[in-house]
Design a protein around this motif. Structure first.
Motif, PDB file in Angstrom:
ATOM      1  N   LEU A   2       0.834  -1.203   0.000  1.00  0.00           N
ATOM      2  CA  LEU A   2       0.000   0.000   0.000  1.00  0.00           C
ATOM      3  C   LEU A   2       0.869   1.254   0.000  1.00  0.00           C
ATOM      4  CD1 LEU A   2      -2.825  -1.065   2.436  1.00  0.00           C
ATOM      5  CD2 LEU A   2      -3.142  -0.269   0.109  1.00  0.00           C
ATOM      6  N   GLU A   3       1.996   1.180   0.740  1.00  0.00           N
ATOM      7  CA  GLU A   3       2.900   2.341   0.714  1.00  0.00           C
ATOM      8  C   GLU A   3       3.439   2.545  -0.692  1.00  0.00           C
ATOM      9  OE1 GLU A   3       6.014   2.374   3.712  1.00  0.00           O
ATOM     10  OE2 GLU A   3       4.675   1.284   5.049  1.00  0.00           O
ATOM     11  N   VAL A   4       3.785   1.421  -1.330  1.00  0.00           N
ATOM     12  CA  VAL A   4       4.337   1.522  -2.683  1.00  0.00           C
ATOM     13  C   VAL A   4       3.314   2.189  -3.600  1.00  0.00           C
ATOM     14  CG1 VAL A   4       5.221   0.237  -4.653  1.00  0.00           C
ATOM     15  CG2 VAL A   4       5.749  -0.523  -2.345  1.00  0.00           C
ATOM     16  N   CYS A   5       2.048   1.840  -3.389  1.00  0.00           N
ATOM     17  CA  CYS A   5       1.004   2.383  -4.256  1.00  0.00           C
ATOM     18  C   CYS A   5       0.900   3.902  -4.147  1.00  0.00           C
ATOM     19  CB  CYS A   5      -0.351   1.787  -3.889  1.00  0.00           C
ATOM     20  SG  CYS A   5      -0.464   0.086  -4.352  1.00  0.00           S
ATOM     21  N   GLN A   6       1.451   4.456  -3.074  1.00  0.00           N
ATOM     22  CA  GLN A   6       1.319   5.907  -2.916  1.00  0.00           C
ATOM     23  C   GLN A   6       2.561   6.636  -3.402  1.00  0.00           C
ATOM     24  OE1 GLN A   6       0.092   6.735   1.073  1.00  0.00           O
ATOM     25  NE2 GLN A   6      -1.463   5.163   1.015  1.00  0.00           N
ATOM     26  N   HIS A   7       3.478   5.889  -4.019  1.00  0.00           N
ATOM     27  CA  HIS A   7       4.749   6.474  -4.414  1.00  0.00           C
ATOM     28  C   HIS A   7       4.553   7.419  -5.594  1.00  0.00           C
ATOM     29  CE1 HIS A   7       8.911   6.679  -5.704  1.00  0.00           C
ATOM     30  NE2 HIS A   7       9.226   6.265  -4.503  1.00  0.00           N
ATOM     31  N   PRO A   8       5.291   8.533  -5.599  1.00  0.00           N
ATOM     32  CA  PRO A   8       5.100   9.467  -6.721  1.00  0.00           C
ATOM     33  C   PRO A   8       5.570   8.915  -8.076  1.00  0.00           C
ATOM     34  CG  PRO A   8       6.762  10.277  -5.174  1.00  0.00           C
ATOM     35  CD  PRO A   8       6.131   9.104  -4.526  1.00  0.00           C
ATOM     36  N   ASN A   9       6.493   7.963  -8.057  1.00  0.00           N
ATOM     37  CA  ASN A   9       6.959   7.436  -9.345  1.00  0.00           C
ATOM     38  C   ASN A   9       5.904   6.506  -9.926  1.00  0.00           C
ATOM     39  OD1 ASN A   9       8.163   5.509 -11.224  1.00  0.00           O
ATOM     40  ND2 ASN A   9      10.109   6.428 -10.646  1.00  0.00           N
TER      41      ASN A   9
END
Length: 1703
Positions: A806-813
């Motif tokens: 879920l954290e990855v899903c919020q990444h700007p890239n």
């Protein structure tokens, strides 16, 4: 054939005899004694053979004698004889027929031969046979035999020497073998305790058995000899070498360790003699330093001597191997020495043999374990085991450094190489090895320019030494290059292999034991034996540093694939072992080494280099010596297989991967694959490295997380050679398998793996911040793979796994996010699809756990992630929709988590999901979720991104309502069950049940939620949405309202409908009036909808109509609610405010709704006849207005007919309440409430504006007013009982106001008839209808109602006045229609004439009926009528319409014909007194109008008009004058005056010549005159006064005629030829006609009625008439002719008096 078989014995006897015979033959000449002895020997043998059965025993007994001849033969020293004898002796020995004594003799004889140097080889042979065949030789004899052999060893003859050496070895062995055999024999017998030990150096040997004693003595003397001391037992030794002695010692120790271990005496020897000896002999080697000159030291140092040194090392090896337990301390010394010999300063050969010795130790893991236990684990003891390993490591390192240790070749060209660059083959390129120049590939190590070849030195696991076996060499051999390295390398590998396999084997045994124990005692805990573990840990702890240092260096230097493989395997097994033992630091160290080797040199990977300093100073430190890196080309012997990009935050150059890197990578994969369970925290290292490698190789994740070769996205493309291209699929496959195998890890290890992947991923995320470079997706992809293969225990890793993703899903890239979402959604889908045990349906907790991350994704703001989330929801619905069960709220939550700031496509995808849910899954979801579905559908309606979706979602709400309707019973049951459960919970907690619309039953609440949602949509800012929602809301309530329970209707009315009406009203009244420009593109907005206000108006219309319809159709049901009256009032209030709104559309619709709730049904058109059938069945007809047709595309009456449904739910509508008192009263209240509303609406809407007209705000439209007035008749039916005069007045005000309202010029063409048509507008019709209804009601009503007649007359008469005086609307300027060309005038007054005329007709009719009513008489209605008619009558031609005055006249006539008799009847009462003057004035105004006829009036018209005048006069003559005596005198006088006036003054001055005779109103004058005359000469004159009046009138008339005639004659004369003015001519003509009329009248009258005076006046006219004859006008002439004619009647002879008396 054995030696004791009869045949053998027989043969032996024969051979012996033959030998003896030969001997006697040989010695016959030279040695007679011998011959004799031989012959007697033959006899002896024969004798023995004859006498004894056991021939061999007998032979042995007599062996001294038997042997004697042969001994004597040897004594001859004759070679031939000696040989023969020795052979015979050997034969005897081999048959074991030699006794002890004989043996002693034989030895002595052999000794002599030896001393004489005869037959040395034969001697040795004989000794050997003697000692090996039996044990008869002991003690001194034995010692003599051994010495004999030793002596022969030191002869000049080489062959003899060697044979003797071999014999000695064999003899020594035989001695010890005898001892072993002896021990075997005495095994069972208990020994006597040994005597107390003395301190003597020499142990007492008395306790030893014979063979043992021999062995002891022999061994002791060997030690003495080696130590260069005199032997105790081997008497007669002349010389001895140390080398030989050491060899013998070694062989004894090696071959018979048991002897030394079992017998204390021997152990003592070992400790007291052998060890000191070895240590003493080692001393020169220890002291010696290669290269140190003797001058430097005070005493000359003895040089190490290769043969001794080498043999010492062999002895040491044996001692350590077999007697370690006895010689712990001594071994410590030996091992320390051994370690020292590896020193770089020692000679090469010494180091080589030392390393071979160490290798021997390394293949004995148990021994190594003992070292560890005995030394390393003891306090204050040398760490021997550690030192050995470290020494090996240092030794290897030193080989690379010491200049003469290896071949310091130029880097570019190793020996035998021809400039191998990177283009060489895999193992260092084709070296041109050997003289013949054939191509070979030399395995070697190369490090910083030092090139060391690698040779095969021994088979794996065995220490086959080369130099330790060089027992024949005296000079130290030259050691080939690379030999020492190769041995050390093997030693290292064997050491690792041995230790690891030993420990692992023991671990396995322990684990099996533990498993068995657990099976047997499941309740108890297995206790570990700590001792073993401690040892293992200590061993690993002691050796890992040294091993790692050496192996890393070798790995770095290795150029051979096989060698590299071995090194990697060693590192791998060590890492795995450390892991199993829980030794984290060494485990990580080994793994780090493999990792470093996998990556390109100096690759910056933070996990591996704890400090970056390692990179900056590129120096390698080995044992304190620093070596500068020569250049990166130290890698030149490696084949480059790939060029790629380093995985760093800042883009850098490229990095190079070699074949060795790939090989290491495979090892790493292997490690992770096979030993994942013990990696623990070092997963971090492994995965970080793999991630970098994968990146450099350009592998990218594909479906399911597997990595596939892909092109690098940016920077120089990854360059891969074909060699590695073929490897990639394999690597990728292994990588995948590695994560697949995570399913076999235990939970803890799995968590380690997940944690490592998560932290890797976090790093990748860090790196990807702030740039849009391609991120590393390795970790995410592998998290996915790991999750997928561990589905069966997904619960334990779900939270960390999904939490991270879920954290990855919020990444700007974006790429990073995309993969995060891909992984997360793939996991969720897989999790839901997996066949769990128990299945998800029974494991709700797990299902919610799996779906939860999907919900969490809704918090991510990135659209691409939401898109992915929704797509996966769609897939989940398609695949698992039927089995979501308790997961529905989560899924619906996800679908409904839309916001207006999200793009259209997102909303569209979410909506697809919702559509799927509504079409396919409503029946499968728990009913408690239905409310959520409604909410979600509603939220799609409210989103403002995509209008079509909003509209479609309203359609979905309709479908949902349909579903509720069809499945009503099932849903109700399920919801009620649920409700009970919730109620119970709430009670337990002591809280109230929290649910929207709580008191209503749950199923009704569902409906209410649906209605509430639609209600929200009905006030959406977008008109289309409002419209659709409104239609749907009312259609659902209409179609399915029957399902609701009665109390729920209360909520529907108050909370849904009225709340909605309030909102709509507020929004409509505050809406913007700005024009909305057409919405871009081709969308045109109709002018009726081009402002927000107009659009809201439509909504208001729809809503009001809908609510009204519900009130209408559900009247009976609603009336049963307690507060129906309040609701009714509120509704009426809404209708009123809508009706008074400043919008025509709204106001008109409000009235329609008003009509509807009053159930005023408009006529049904043919197309609507369908309703009749329903009406016939008693179902109240719902008027479906075209504006508010039912829900989206669905007819209201559904296939299961309305009636069926109504009867099914036996709705309240079908049973109308009994007409009881209460309901009647209540009804009355409702109707009066309606009347009040109507009155307020009417008053407010028709009240004219008071201020100046500029500020004119709003004028109600005609249709509105019409509808308003049309409501009254129906309303009146219900309130007529109490309708009072007061109410009538109110009504009048409204009617008058309504009629006065002007029309806007825009609308006039549609409403107004063209001016010429006399048609009423519908409004006017309505007004008259209203009055008509009233009048009829009064007519049939009770007496008290009739007082209202005058009021109605008054109202109608007001309307009649409009014909001449149109009403004013406030101070408004209105233009008359005729002028309202094009829109110059804003407001147009109506043509009121038709209306006024119709009103007049009504008045006449009404008067006709009511003339005699008291009220009508009392209220002077007739007078009022006349008064009103005076106006059009007086205006006559000036009236706006010609028809008006004509109608007025005819009406007057009709009214009078009825009214006058009544008036006459009531003359006495004086009630009509005031009427007469009015009437007179009316006649006067009409007959002598001041207006002139229009110029274009045709003659026919004029004649018609004249006829009307005549009619009036006739009325006077028939209805008034005959009754003069009932009529006031003044009135009669006025009439007479009028008639008089009419008879003369009737001309109008505007006629043309031609028409003059017509236009003179001759007919009228004539009638007037006649009437006048008729009444003048009437014989009925009752009073003189009347007669006087008429006579008076006549004389005036005549006098006037005279004057006119005279004046005419005068003027005619004066004018001469000029014609007279027209008027004068007309006048004279009229007078002439009047005269002729008079003459006619006089003729008809009875002479007695005519006054004589009159006659005189008539006759007096004659002369004047005659005078006129001269006139020139032909008209006058003809008139004159008519006037003169009647005078003939006067022409009769006068009655002459002469007649009496004729003259």
């Amino acid at each position: 054939m054995s030696t004791s078989s009869p045949e053998a014995v027989k043969k032996l006897l024969e051979n012996m005899q033959t030998d003896l015979r030969s001997l006697s033959m040989e010695c016959k000449k030279k040695f007679p004694p011998v011959k004799e002895a031989a012959e007697s020997g033959i006899v002896k043998i024969k004798t023995i053979a004859a006498r004894n059965t056991d021939i061999l025993a007998a032979l042995k007994e007599n062996s001294s004698e038997v042997v004697q001849p042969f001994l004597m033969g040897c004594g001859t020293k004759e070679p031939k004889i000696t040989q023969l004898c020795l052979a015979a002796i050997q034969r005897l020995m081999s048959h074991e027929v030699v006794s002890e004594a004989a043996a002693g003799n034989i030895i002595n004889m052999l000794w002599q031969l030896m001393e004489n140097g005869l037959e040395e080889l034969k001697l040795l042979q004989t000794v050997l046979v003697l000692l090996t065949t039996n044990t008869v030789v002991h003690d001194e004899v034995l010692s003599k035999a051994i010495v004999l052999c030793f002596r022969l060893h030191f002869t000049k003859d080489n062959i003899t020497n060697n044979t003797a050496a071999a014999t000695v070895r064999q003899v020594v062995t035989v001695v010890f073998e005898r001892m072993v055999a002896e021990d075997e024999r005495f095994k069972g017998i208990v020994e006597h305790p040994p005597p107390v030990q003395g301190n003597t150096n020499r142990r007492s040997v008395s306790t030893l058995r014979p063979s043992a004693k021999d062995a002891y003595m022999l061994f002791q003397d060997l030690c003495q000899l080696v130590n260069a001391d005199a032997p105790y037992w081997l008497v007669g030794m002349t010389e001895m070498t140390r080398t030989f002695g050491l060899e013998l010692l070694e062989s004894v120790l090696n071959d018979f360790p048991g002897v030394f271990l079992q017998h204390q005496e021997f152990s003592f020897l070992l400790k007291e003699r052998v060890c000191p000896l070895v240590i003493k002999l080692f001393s020169p080697n220890i002291k010696f330093r290669q290269g140190s000159s003797s001058a430097a030291s005070p005493a000359p140092v003895e040089k190490p001597y290769f043969p001794i040194c080498m043999r010492l090392l062999r002895v040491v090896s044996v001692l350590i191997k077999h007697f370690y337990t006895l010689l712990v301390t001594e071994c410590e010394i030996f091992l320390s020495l051994l370690v020292k010999f590896l020193d770089g300063e020692k000679p090469q050969w010494l180091r080589a043999v030392a390393v071979e010795s160490v290798h021997r130790l390394c293949v004995q893991p148990h021994l190594l374990r003992s070292f560890c236990q005995s030394y390393d684990m003891k306090q204050h003891s040398t760490k021997v085991f550690r030192d050995i390993v470290n020494a090996l490591g240092s030794f290897i390192q030193s080989l690379f450094i010491v200049p003469n240790g290896g071949n310091t070749a130029a880097v570019s060209a190793p020996p035998g190489g021809s400039g191998l660059g990177a283009q060489g083959t895999a193992q260092g390129g084709p070296g041109t090895g050997g003289v013949n120049g054939t191509l070979t590939t030399q395995a070697a190590f190369e490090y910083r320019g030092t090139w060391i070849p690698l040779m095969t030195v021994s088979v794996q696991g065995s220490a086959k030494a080369t130099y330790l076996e060089m027992l024949d060499k005296v000079e130290p051999p030259s050691i080939p290059e690379g030999y020492a390295m190769s041995v050390a390398f093997s030693a290292l590998l064997d050491l690792v292999r041995g230790i690891t396999s030993m420990i692992e084997r023991e671990l396995r045994i322990e684990e099996e034991a533990a498993a068995e124990f657990r099976e047997a005692h499941p309740d108890q805990e297995w206790k570990l034996q700590p001792g073993a573990h401690l040892v293992w840990e200590e061993m690993v702890g002691a050796c890992w540093c040294g091993l790692l240092a050496a192996l890393s260096l070798l790995l770095d230097a290795s150029t051979d694939e096989a060698a590299t493989e071995n090194i990697l395997k060693a590192e791998l097994t060590m890492a795995s072992l450390c892991g199993r033992l829980g030794l984290v630091t060494p485990r990580d160290a080994f793994i780090t080494a493999i990792c470093k080797a996998s990556l390109p040199p100096h690759y910056a990977l933070t996990v591996l280099s704890s400090n970056a300093a390692n990179l900056s100073s590129k120096a390698y430190s080995i044992q304190g010596q620093s070596v500068q890196i020569i250049s990166p080309s130290s890698e030149s012997h490696q084949q480059v297989v790939a060029v790629g990009q380093p995985l760093t935050a800042q883009p850098q150059g490229t990095v190079v991967l070699t074949a060795k890197n790939i090989q290491c990578m495979r090892t790493l994969l292997n490690l992770a694959h096979c030993h994942g369970a013990v990696l623990g925290t070092s997963w971090q290292l492994v995965l970080a490295t793999l991630q970098h490698l994968v990146w450099i190789l350009g592998l990218k994740p594909g479906v399911g997380g597997a990595l596939k070769p892909g092109r690098a996205v940016e920077g120089p493309s990854t360059v891969l050679t074909t060699a590695v291209m073929t490897d990639l699929p394999v690597i990728s496959n292994i990588l995948s398998r590695l994560f697949e195998s995570s399913q076999y890890l235990d939970d803890v290890s799995l968590h380690h793996l997940i944690n490592a992947l998560c932290s890797l991923s976090l790093e990748a995320m860090e790196m990807a911040y702030g740039n849009n470079k391609e991120p590393s997706l390795f970790a995410v992809a592998k998290l996915l793979e790991t999750g997928l293969v561990n589905m069966d225990r997904i619960e334990i890793l779900w939270r960390p796994l999904t939490g991270h993703l879920l954290e990855v899903c919020q990444h700007p890239n974006s790429r990073m996010r995309e993969w995060g979402a891909e992984a997360l959604t793939a996991l969720i889908k897989a999790g839901l699809a997996y066949k769990h045990d128990p299945p998800l349906a029974q494991n709700q907790r797990l299902q919610l756990l799996l779906l939860n991350p999907l919900k969490e994704l809704s918090n991510v703001l990135h659209a691409d992630i939401r898109q992915k989330q929704l797509e996966s929801v769609l897939q989940i619905l398609q695949s698992q929709g039927d089995s979501l069960g308790p997961g529905w709220p989560l899924v619906l939550g996800v679908i409904g988590a839309i916001r207006n700031d999200q793009g259209e496509s997102l909303i569209r995808t979410a909506f697809q999901c919702l559509q799927l849910v509504v079409t396919d899954f409503l029946p499968t979801m728990p009913c408690t979720c239905l409310q959520i579905v409604v909410d979600v559908a509603g939220s799609f309606g409210l989103q403002n991104q995509e209008l079509n979706i909003s509209l479609t979602s309203i359609g979905l709400l309709w479908n949902i309502s349909d579903y509720f309707f069809q499945r009503g019973e099932a849903i109700t049951q399920e919801l009620e069950r649920e409700e009970e459960a919730l109620q119970k919970q709430a009670q337990e907690k002591g809280e109230p049940l929290n649910r929207p619309f709580h008191p209503a039953p749950p199923f009704d609440c569902l409906w209410l939620c649906l209605y509430a949602k639609l209600g929200e949509l009905c006030v959406d800012p977008r008109p289309a949405v409002r419209k659709s929602a409104g239609q749907t809301l009312f259609s659902t309530i209409a179609a399915h309202g029957t399902l609701l329970q009665q109390p729920t209707w209360h909520i529907v009315v108050w909370k849904v409908l009225f709340q909605l009406l309030d909102c709509v009203r507020t929004s409509s009244t505050t809406a913007d009036k700005e024009k909305i420009e057409s919405g871009g593109g081709n969308i045109l907005i109709h002018h009726s909808r081009d402002t927000a206000e107009k659009q809201w108006a439509e909504t208001w219309v729809l809503t009001l109509a809908g609510v009204a319809r519900i009130f209408n159709t559900r009247r009976y049901l609603l009336q049963q609610l307690g507060d129906f009256f309040e609701a009714w009032e509120v509704l009426l209030n809404h209708i009123q405010s809508a009706a008074l709104s400043k919008n025509n559309e709204v106001s008109l619709a409000a009235l329609k709704s008003f009509q509807e709730i009053l159930q005023i049904v408009t006529p049904v058109r043919d197309s609507d006849r369908a309703g009749d059938a329903l009406a016939a069945m008693g179902v109240p007809l719902v008027l479906i207005d075209p504006l508010s047709a039912s829900g989206p595309g669905r007819p209201l009456v559904r296939s299961d007919s309305l009636v069926e449904r109504l009867t099914r739910y036996n709705g309240a509508e079908l049973q109308a309440p009994p007409p009881g008192e209460e309901s009647a009263l209540e009804d009355a209240a409702l109707w009066w409430s309606a009347w009040n509303t109507w009155y307020r609406t009417g008053t407010d809407s028709t009240r004219p504006p008071s201020g100046p007209t500029e500020k004119l705000s709003f004028i109600p439209s005609q249709p509105f007013l019409t509808a308003l007035i049309q409501i009254f008749p129906a309303l009146y039916q219900h309130i007529k009982g109490n309708f009072s005069m007061e109410d009538l007045k109110k009504l009048g005000v409204i009617l008058h106001g309504a009629v006065s309202v002007p029309i806007s010029s825009d609308a006039s063409p549609f409403i107004l008839p063209s001016y010429t048509e006399a048609v009423l507008t519908s409004l006017q019709e309505a007004v008259l209808t209203a009055l008509d209804v009233l009048q009829k009601a009064i007519c049939v009503g009770p007496e008290n109602l009739q007082v209202m007649y005058p009021a109605i007359f008054e109202q109608l008469l007001l309307f009649v006045e409009f014909s001449c005086k149109p009403p004013q609307y406030g101070r408004m300027e209105t233009k008359h229609v005729a002028n309202a060309k094009y829109n110059q005038a804003e407001w147009v007054a109506l043509n009121y004439v038709p209306f006024a005329e119709r009103s007049l007709e009504v008045v006449v009719d009404l008067y006709h009926k009511t003339a005699c009513h008291k009220a009508v008489i009392n209220e002077k209605v007739l007078q009022n009528i006349i008064k009103t008619l005076r106006m059009p009558l007086g205006l006559k031609y000036a009236c706006p319409s010609e028809s008006t005055w004509k109608l007025a006249v005819s009406s007057l006539l009709k009214v009078l014909s009825i009214g006058l008799p009544v008036a006459r009847q009531h003359a006495s009462s004086g009630k009509f007194d005031t009427m007469w003057p009015e009437l007179a004035n009316a006649f006067e105004d009409f007959l002598f109008t001041k207006s002139t006829p229009p110029d274009n009036l045709s003659i026919q018209e004029f004649q018609k008009n004249e006829a009307i005048d005549v009619e009036v006069v006739q009325l006077i003559s028939t209805e008034i004058l005959p009754f003069a005596n009932f009529i006031p005198k003044d009135f009669v006088g006025q009439i007479m005056t009028m008639l008089n006036k009419g008879s003369i003054h009737s001309q109008s001055p505007s006629f043309t010549e031609a028409e003059i005779d017509v236009r003179m109103r001759e007919e009228f004058s004539k009638v007037c005159f006649e009437t006048l005359l008729q009444f003048s000469f009437s014989n009925k004159v009752s009073t003189p006064q009347e007669g006087y009046i008429s006579r008076m009138a006549l004389s005036v008339l005549l006098k006037r005629s005279q004057d006119v005639l005279r004046r005419y004659v005068e003027d005619e004369r004066l004018s001469g030829r000029c014609p007279l003015p027209r008027q004068q001519v007309t006048e004279i003509i009229f007078v002439l006609k009047a005269i002729s009329t008079l003459m006619d009248s006089l003729k008809k009258t009875q002479p007695e009625n005519v006054d004589g005076n009159t006659w005189a006046q008539v006759i007096a006219l004659y002369p004047t008439l005659v005078e006129c004859i001269t006139c020139s006008s032909s008209e006058v002439s003809s008139a004159l002719k008519e006037a003169l004619g009647p005078f003939k009647d006067f022409m009769q002879p006068p009655v002459s008096k002469v007649q009496n008396g004729e003259s």
